[in-house]
Design a protein around this motif. Sequence first.
Motif, PDB file in Angstrom:
ATOM      1  N   GLN A  49       0.418  -0.792  -0.357  1.00 61.50           N
ATOM      2  CA  GLN A  49      -0.044   0.390  -0.213  1.00 61.50           C
ATOM      3  C   GLN A  49       0.701   1.389  -0.247  1.00 61.50           C
ATOM      4  O   GLN A  49       0.792   2.086  -0.643  1.00 61.50           O
ATOM      5  N   LEU A  50       1.913   0.995   1.097  1.00 61.76           N
ATOM      6  CA  LEU A  50       2.722   2.467   0.978  1.00 61.76           C
ATOM      7  C   LEU A  50       3.304   2.687  -0.240  1.00 61.76           C
ATOM      8  O   LEU A  50       3.728   4.060  -0.858  1.00 61.76           O
ATOM      9  N   ILE A  51       4.007   1.999  -1.163  1.00 63.78           N
ATOM     10  CA  ILE A  51       4.545   2.120  -2.068  1.00 63.78           C
ATOM     11  C   ILE A  51       3.402   2.457  -3.588  1.00 63.78           C
ATOM     12  O   ILE A  51       4.236   3.517  -4.509  1.00 63.78           O
ATOM     13  N   ALA A  52       2.502   2.027  -3.627  1.00 64.49           N
ATOM     14  CA  ALA A  52       1.661   2.255  -4.383  1.00 64.49           C
ATOM     15  C   ALA A  52       0.582   3.706  -4.061  1.00 64.49           C
ATOM     16  O   ALA A  52       0.409   3.742  -5.352  1.00 64.49           O
ATOM     17  N   ARG A  53       1.238   4.235  -3.324  1.00 63.53           N
ATOM     18  CA  ARG A  53       0.301   5.587  -2.856  1.00 63.53           C
ATOM     19  C   ARG A  53       1.863   6.417  -3.372  1.00 63.53           C
ATOM     20  O   ARG A  53       1.381   7.300  -4.036  1.00 63.53           O
ATOM     21  N   TYR A  54       2.829   6.582  -3.872  1.00 58.99           N
ATOM     22  CA  TYR A  54       3.861   7.195  -3.946  1.00 58.99           C
ATOM     23  C   TYR A  54       4.108   7.033  -5.348  1.00 58.99           C
ATOM     24  O   TYR A  54       4.994   7.410  -6.105  1.00 58.99           O
ATOM     25  N   SER A  55       3.907   4.983  -5.982  1.00 56.07           N
ATOM     26  CA  SER A  55       4.306   5.188  -7.574  1.00 56.07           C
ATOM     27  C   SER A  55       3.808   3.831  -7.921  1.00 56.07           C
ATOM     28  O   SER A  55       4.591   2.804  -7.567  1.00 56.07           O
ATOM     29  N   GLY A  56       2.739   4.094  -8.429  1.00 54.70           N
ATOM     30  CA  GLY A  56       2.073   3.318  -8.609  1.00 54.70           C
ATOM     31  C   GLY A  56       2.918   1.986  -9.794  1.00 54.70           C
ATOM     32  O   GLY A  56       2.974   0.750  -9.996  1.00 54.70           O
ATOM     33  N   ALA A  57       3.911   2.637 -10.417  1.00 58.56           N
ATOM     34  CA  ALA A  57       4.955   1.551 -11.325  1.00 58.56           C
ATOM     35  C   ALA A  57       5.812   1.446 -10.849  1.00 58.56           C
ATOM     36  O   ALA A  57       5.750  -0.360 -10.808  1.00 58.56           O
ATOM     37  N   LEU A  58       5.849   1.878  -9.457  1.00 60.14           N
ATOM     38  CA  LEU A  58       6.999   0.942  -8.867  1.00 60.14           C
ATOM     39  C   LEU A  58       6.211  -0.074  -8.508  1.00 60.14           C
ATOM     40  O   LEU A  58       7.125  -1.587  -8.012  1.00 60.14           O
ATOM     41  N   ALA A  59       5.100  -0.116  -8.174  1.00 63.58           N
ATOM     42  CA  ALA A  59       4.611  -0.800  -6.701  1.00 63.58           C
ATOM     43  C   ALA A  59       3.745  -1.753  -8.071  1.00 63.58           C
ATOM     44  O   ALA A  59       4.265  -3.349  -7.321  1.00 63.58           O
ATOM     45  N   PHE A  60       3.842  -1.685  -9.039  1.00 65.17           N
ATOM     46  CA  PHE A  60       3.540  -2.665  -9.815  1.00 65.17           C
ATOM     47  C   PHE A  60       4.123  -3.645 -10.606  1.00 65.17           C
ATOM     48  O   PHE A  60       4.517  -4.710 -10.647  1.00 65.17           O
ATOM     49  N   LEU A  61       5.518  -3.204 -11.048  1.00 63.48           N
ATOM     50  CA  LEU A  61       6.706  -3.933 -11.096  1.00 63.48           C
ATOM     51  C   LEU A  61       7.009  -5.197 -10.015  1.00 63.48           C
ATOM     52  O   LEU A  61       7.440  -5.555 -10.244  1.00 63.48           O
ATOM     53  N   GLN A  62       7.432  -4.516  -8.775  1.00 63.15           N
ATOM     54  CA  GLN A  62       7.839  -5.193  -7.305  1.00 63.15           C
ATOM     55  C   GLN A  62       6.875  -5.672  -6.958  1.00 63.15           C
ATOM     56  O   GLN A  62       7.416  -7.267  -6.848  1.00 63.15           O
ATOM     57  N   LEU A  63       5.602  -5.847  -7.087  1.00 60.37           N
ATOM     58  CA  LEU A  63       4.721  -6.985  -6.993  1.00 60.37           C
ATOM     59  C   LEU A  63       5.077  -8.197  -7.831  1.00 60.37           C
ATOM     60  O   LEU A  63       4.576  -9.322  -7.434  1.00 60.37           O
ATOM     61  N   GLN A  64       4.962  -7.907  -9.459  1.00 59.34           N
ATOM     62  CA  GLN A  64       5.689  -9.027 -10.468  1.00 59.34           C
ATOM     63  C   GLN A  64       6.144  -9.424  -9.738  1.00 59.34           C
ATOM     64  O   GLN A  64       6.853 -10.930  -9.712  1.00 59.34           O
ATOM     65  N   HIS A  65       7.608  -9.328  -8.783  1.00 59.56           N
ATOM     66  CA  HIS A  65       8.621 -10.264  -8.146  1.00 59.56           C
ATOM     67  C   HIS A  65       8.586 -10.454  -7.544  1.00 59.56           C
ATOM     68  O   HIS A  65       8.792 -11.694  -6.846  1.00 59.56           O
TER      69      HIS A  65
END
Length: 360
Positions: free
Chosen positions: A72-88
């Motif tokens: 949730q914290l990552i998505a708050r600041y960057s959806g791109a970073l949140a989505f990419l790292q979630l795949q990993h």
Amino acid sequence: MLENNKMNDSEILLETVHNYLQDCLSSEIDQDPAALKKALQGLTDRSLLSVKIPKAWGGLGVDSETFYLFQQLIARYSGALAFLQLQHQGAVSSLVSSENELLKQQYLPQIVQGKQFIGQGFSQLRRQGEPLVKAIPISGGYYISGHVPWITGFGFFDAFIIGAILPDGKELRGIIPCPKNCETIKFSGPMKLCAMQSTNTVTATLDHYFLPTENVIIVQKKGAIHENDKKVVLFPSFLILGCAKAGLDIIEKTSKTKQLDFIENGFNKLNDEFNQCQTQILEAMRTPSTRFEENLKLRVWAINLAQRCSQAAVTVSSGAANYLSHPAQRVYREALVFTVFAQTTDLMKATLERLIQAPL
């Protein structure tokens, strides 16, 4: 006492993430792969890409609630970073739960050391009808053929997990090291997407790609992905809530600069709803017996809330929200992505029904 220490450790980790995201993320991260790669490296440097790896393998081994608040914290600041790292992170979870010990020994220590980043390509398993990707058993492994419509992280990952259907309908997942030159697998160029363009989402076409048995993560029964989607229907809600919180951040900041009472009132109402939604989702997460229908309703509430918070952020930002670089524009587009992320037919139906409800 142990529980208190655990909570303290979780708070420290989340505070570390919060400080990093606040101080280091740039406005270019949504469009520029180089900026995204730098942000991803920052997570790696802080061991945050191994949060799902058990401590026995050298990872942080955080509990589920901490992990989802982290998302949730990552998505708050960057959806791109949140989505990419979630795949990993999703790929890592598949490896951790696999019974293939040799594969775990090969990849998990490398991931902990920040030397391996893994993507995923199995959303096609959700599609009905003729399988898009098939696996044919042969001596020593499988021939994989077909079209993978979504693989996020090309140029970032070193390998990706493929999903394919066996002749008897069972679902196979295996890991494919990304080949530099391979005649049996071809990747497209990055798709032109409205949001998260920097994540380099591509398609792949495989033609009798040989997957050795030792690279198989798991073989599951027919329809396993649909059963799992029901079990985890609530989990993506934290990404969605992060998007909603990003919209709220913009509204709160704007209320202080424009000093209009109705903006402050709007923020207070949406923020109260956000807190209620988050509380109920966390309570449901802590109660495994919660019915699928109730979890689905909470997921749809989070989606609807993110949509409204992003629209409110655009509204109070006025014409400036039209700029591609404006934060409200980013959040608005990311709300679209999170609306359809890991979408099933049940979720599509419930989301649409919420949207077409007549006003009171």
